[in-house]
Design a protein around this motif. Structure first.
Motif, PDB file in Angstrom:
ATOM      1  N   THR A  37       0.819  -1.207   0.000  1.00  0.00           N
ATOM      2  CA  THR A  37       0.000   0.000   0.000  1.00  0.00           C
ATOM      3  C   THR A  37       0.854   1.259   0.000  1.00  0.00           C
ATOM      4  OG1 THR A  37      -0.140  -0.096   2.413  1.00  0.00           O
ATOM      5  CG2 THR A  37      -1.937  -1.105   1.149  1.00  0.00           C
ATOM      6  N   SER A  38       2.065   1.176   0.483  1.00  0.00           N
ATOM      7  CA  SER A  38       2.939   2.351   0.488  1.00  0.00           C
ATOM      8  C   SER A  38       4.193   2.050  -0.315  1.00  0.00           C
ATOM      9  CB  SER A  38       3.324   2.724   1.921  1.00  0.00           C
ATOM     10  OG  SER A  38       4.018   1.663   2.527  1.00  0.00           O
ATOM     11  N   GLY A  39       4.214   2.488  -1.546  1.00  0.00           N
ATOM     12  CA  GLY A  39       5.386   2.285  -2.393  1.00  0.00           C
ATOM     13  C   GLY A  39       5.153   1.203  -3.423  1.00  0.00           C
ATOM     14  N   PRO A  40       6.181   0.948  -4.202  1.00  0.00           N
ATOM     15  CA  PRO A  40       6.054  -0.058  -5.276  1.00  0.00           C
ATOM     16  C   PRO A  40       6.007  -1.469  -4.714  1.00  0.00           C
ATOM     17  CG  PRO A  40       8.294   0.744  -5.151  1.00  0.00           C
ATOM     18  CD  PRO A  40       7.493   1.567  -4.186  1.00  0.00           C
ATOM     19  N   GLY A  41       5.489  -2.376  -5.505  1.00  0.00           N
ATOM     20  CA  GLY A  41       5.420  -3.769  -5.106  1.00  0.00           C
ATOM     21  C   GLY A  41       6.785  -4.435  -5.132  1.00  0.00           C
ATOM     22  N   VAL A  42       6.834  -5.636  -4.611  1.00  0.00           N
ATOM     23  CA  VAL A  42       8.077  -6.402  -4.522  1.00  0.00           C
ATOM     24  C   VAL A  42       7.902  -7.704  -5.288  1.00  0.00           C
ATOM     25  CG1 VAL A  42       9.661  -7.572  -2.949  1.00  0.00           C
ATOM     26  CG2 VAL A  42       8.596  -5.440  -2.260  1.00  0.00           C
ATOM     27  N   THR A  43       8.867  -8.043  -6.121  1.00  0.00           N
ATOM     28  CA  THR A  43       8.850  -9.303  -6.849  1.00  0.00           C
ATOM     29  C   THR A  43       9.809 -10.267  -6.179  1.00  0.00           C
ATOM     30  OG1 THR A  43       8.367  -8.144  -8.905  1.00  0.00           O
ATOM     31  CG2 THR A  43       9.187 -10.391  -9.099  1.00  0.00           C
ATOM     32  N   LEU A  44       9.327 -11.476  -5.911  1.00  0.00           N
ATOM     33  CA  LEU A  44      10.155 -12.513  -5.312  1.00  0.00           C
ATOM     34  C   LEU A  44      10.704 -13.413  -6.411  1.00  0.00           C
ATOM     35  CD1 LEU A  44       7.945 -13.543  -2.279  1.00  0.00           C
ATOM     36  CD2 LEU A  44       9.819 -11.901  -2.331  1.00  0.00           C
ATOM     37  N   TYR A  45      11.957 -13.811  -6.253  1.00  0.00           N
ATOM     38  CA  TYR A  45      12.649 -14.641  -7.232  1.00  0.00           C
ATOM     39  C   TYR A  45      13.196 -15.894  -6.563  1.00  0.00           C
ATOM     40  CZ  TYR A  45      12.773 -10.337  -9.989  1.00  0.00           C
ATOM     41  OH  TYR A  45      12.434  -9.219 -10.676  1.00  0.00           O
TER      42      TYR A  45
END
Length: 67
Positions: A37-45
């Motif tokens: 909700t606060s900032g860009p999303g995170v992609t998991l690798y």
């Protein structure tokens, strides 16, 4: 193929931290994208070795059609 294709610079190598074994991999496989909700999303690798063991979740842009 053109001469430019043979002599152009290579793109920078991608690397990421495997979320399963916590080691750096130069061949990361996207398994999940987490929106925040606060900032860009995170992609998991994960590394290619652990990719078959991980159940993929929604990736970036996959859930936008349902919103």
């Amino acid at each position: 193929m053109s001469v430019d294709g043979l002599t152009s610079e290579l793109p920078p190598a991608r690397s990421a931290l495997c979320c399963h074994c916590t080691r750096w991999t130069t061949a990361p496989v996207e398994v999940r994208h987490i929106e925040r909700t606060s900032g860009p999303g995170v992609t998991l690798y994960v590394c290619p070795e652990h990719a078959p063991d991980m159940m993929p979740g929604p990736l970036a842009g996959e859930l936008e059609a349902f919103a």
